[in-house]
Design an enzyme around this catalytic site. Structure first.
Site, PDB file in Angstrom:
ATOM      1  CB  SER A   3      -1.632   5.127   7.888  1.00  0.00           C
ATOM      2  OG  SER A   3      -1.815   4.234   9.265  1.00  0.00           O
ATOM      3  CE1 TYR A  57       1.165  -3.080   7.932  1.00  0.00           C
ATOM      4  CE2 TYR A  57      -0.765  -3.482   9.369  1.00  0.00           C
ATOM      5  CZ  TYR A  57      -0.088  -3.273   7.618  1.00  0.00           C
ATOM      6  OH  TYR A  57      -0.876  -2.339   7.082  1.00  0.00           O
ATOM      7  CB  SER A 103       4.016  -4.308  -8.832  1.00  0.00           C
ATOM      8  OG  SER A 103       4.628  -5.285  -7.286  1.00  0.00           O
ATOM      9  CB  SER A 104       0.566  -6.872  -5.860  1.00  0.00           C
ATOM     10  OG  SER A 104       1.228  -6.339  -4.848  1.00  0.00           O
ATOM     11  N   GLY A 105      -1.514  -5.646  -5.020  1.00  0.00           N
ATOM     12  CA  GLY A 105      -2.255  -4.835  -3.922  1.00  0.00           C
ATOM     13  C   GLY A 105      -3.515  -3.610  -4.114  1.00  0.00           C
ATOM     14  CB  SER A 115       5.728  -0.298  10.477  1.00  0.00           C
ATOM     15  OG  SER A 115       5.415  -0.982   9.783  1.00  0.00           O
ATOM     16  CE  LYS A 116       1.208   0.210   6.855  1.00  0.00           C
ATOM     17  NZ  LYS A 116       1.689   1.152   5.923  1.00  0.00           N
ATOM     18  CG  ASP A 147      14.475  -1.257  -3.324  1.00  0.00           C
ATOM     19  OD1 ASP A 147      13.425  -0.847  -1.964  1.00  0.00           O
ATOM     20  OD2 ASP A 147      15.227  -1.957  -2.656  1.00  0.00           O
ATOM     21  CB  THR A 200      -5.268  -7.086  -2.010  1.00  0.00           C
ATOM     22  OG1 THR A 200      -4.470  -7.419  -0.729  1.00  0.00           O
ATOM     23  CG2 THR A 200      -6.511  -5.764  -2.618  1.00  0.00           C
ATOM     24  N   GLY A 235       4.837   0.815  -4.706  1.00  0.00           N
ATOM     25  CA  GLY A 235       4.104  -0.118  -4.680  1.00  0.00           C
ATOM     26  C   GLY A 235       3.005  -0.277  -5.725  1.00  0.00           C
TER      27      GLY A 235
END
Length: 295
Positions: free
Chosen positions: A157, A171, A29-31, A174-175, A79, A206, A27
């Site tokens: 996390s 969300y 590409s950003s953030g 999931s965390k 992916d 971000t 992950g």
């Protein structure tokens, strides 16, 4: 004060001899993943920056070049929801002849919406990336670490793993699942010399609004939650504009974990995050819930 008393007050951190490590980050590409990858490459680590769409790599490449670490950066297509895609990316690392020292499971996104507005597909897609994506990548990486009896897995996390909040059940769940998995995995791998740790960031500056998936019926006027949903979107937009917290703080924390002899199992960054973690465990739930509905 005697010297012994001075050292008792604060023991200085002993600088470590620097050893370059081979690191896979998902992950990027950003953030936060973008900042982590650029920083670690500029520190001299060999960074494999995985992203689902490699056409979005230009910003990361430019930033890493600006920091002087471009020669240490390799962008991979991955992916995390596809076992085949993960296998191909990990095989490419092995084909380079590199031993993988560190995995940073960072890929993820946030789904917003009240539960009745969420479809089953919304929730499953959230877990596919934030939870099962971590399992997919970890499963492929462990056979590279286990024979060497060393390695480090960092699962990104969130402060959302510490408390529930409205319009975030997918969300948050999931965390929470990620935290339970990480604790259990850490105990399983400890005897094998592989460390597993958690980083629990709060909100940072971000492009968070670009990484939000809105529930199926978030904008449906017929939803009983429609008015609150629209208020919540405005709140998120306002909070994002006000947020001045530098994501480089998180990248620096990840760097310290990687270059540490014995990293902490949980890392919270910033006074707000640490105080909130205490508050949600000390105050009764109804008192904590009041903060959402006091208006």
């Amino acid at each position: 004060l005697q010297w012994s008393e001075v050292f008792a007050l604060k023991t200085p951190e002993i600088p470590l001899m620097f050893h370059s490590k081979t690191i896979l980050i998902t992950g990027t590409s950003s953030g936060l993943g973008y900042y982590i990858a650029a920083r670690l490459a500029s520190r001299g680590h060999k960074v494999y920056a995985a992203m689902r769409d490699t056409s979005r790599q230009n910003s990361l490449v430019s930033e890493t070049r600006r920091r002087g670490g471009l020669s240490n950066l390799t962008v991979l297509a991955m992916d995390v929801t596809s076992r085949e895609s993960v296998q191909q990316a990990v095989a490419a690392i092995s084909a380079d002849g590199n031993n993988l020292d560190v995995l940073v499971n960072n890929a993820g996104y946030s789904t917003k919406g009240f539960f009745e507005d969420l479809s089953d597909e919304d929730v499953r897609a959230q877990f596919d990336v934030n939870f099962f994506g971590v399992l997919n990548v970890t499963r492929e990486v462990l056979p590279l670490m286990r024979p060497r009896l060393r390695g480090l897995i960092i699962n990104m996390s969130s402060m959302a793993a510490l408390y529930g909040k409205p319009a975030s059940s997918a969300y948050v769940s999931s965390k929470w699942a990620l935290e339970g998995f990480t604790e259990s995995l850490a105990l399983e791998l400890m005897p094998l010399g592989i460390e597993v740790v958690l980083v629990e960031p709060g909100p940072y500056r971000t492009k968070i609004l670009e990484n939000i998936h809105w529930a199926r019926d978030f904008d449906n006027p017929a939803s009983p939650y429609y008015r609150k949903s629209q208020q919540y979107r405005l709140f998120l937009q306002s909070a994002a504009l006000r947020n001045r917290r530098d994501p480089e703080e998180i990248a620096a924390a990840v760097q310290r974990i990687i270059e540490s002899r014995k990293p902490c199992f949980r890392t919270k960054i910033g006074l707000y995050s640490k105080l909130l973690a205490i508050a949600v465990r000390v105050f009764p739930f109804k008192l904590y819930a009041w903060r959402f509905y006091k208006r």
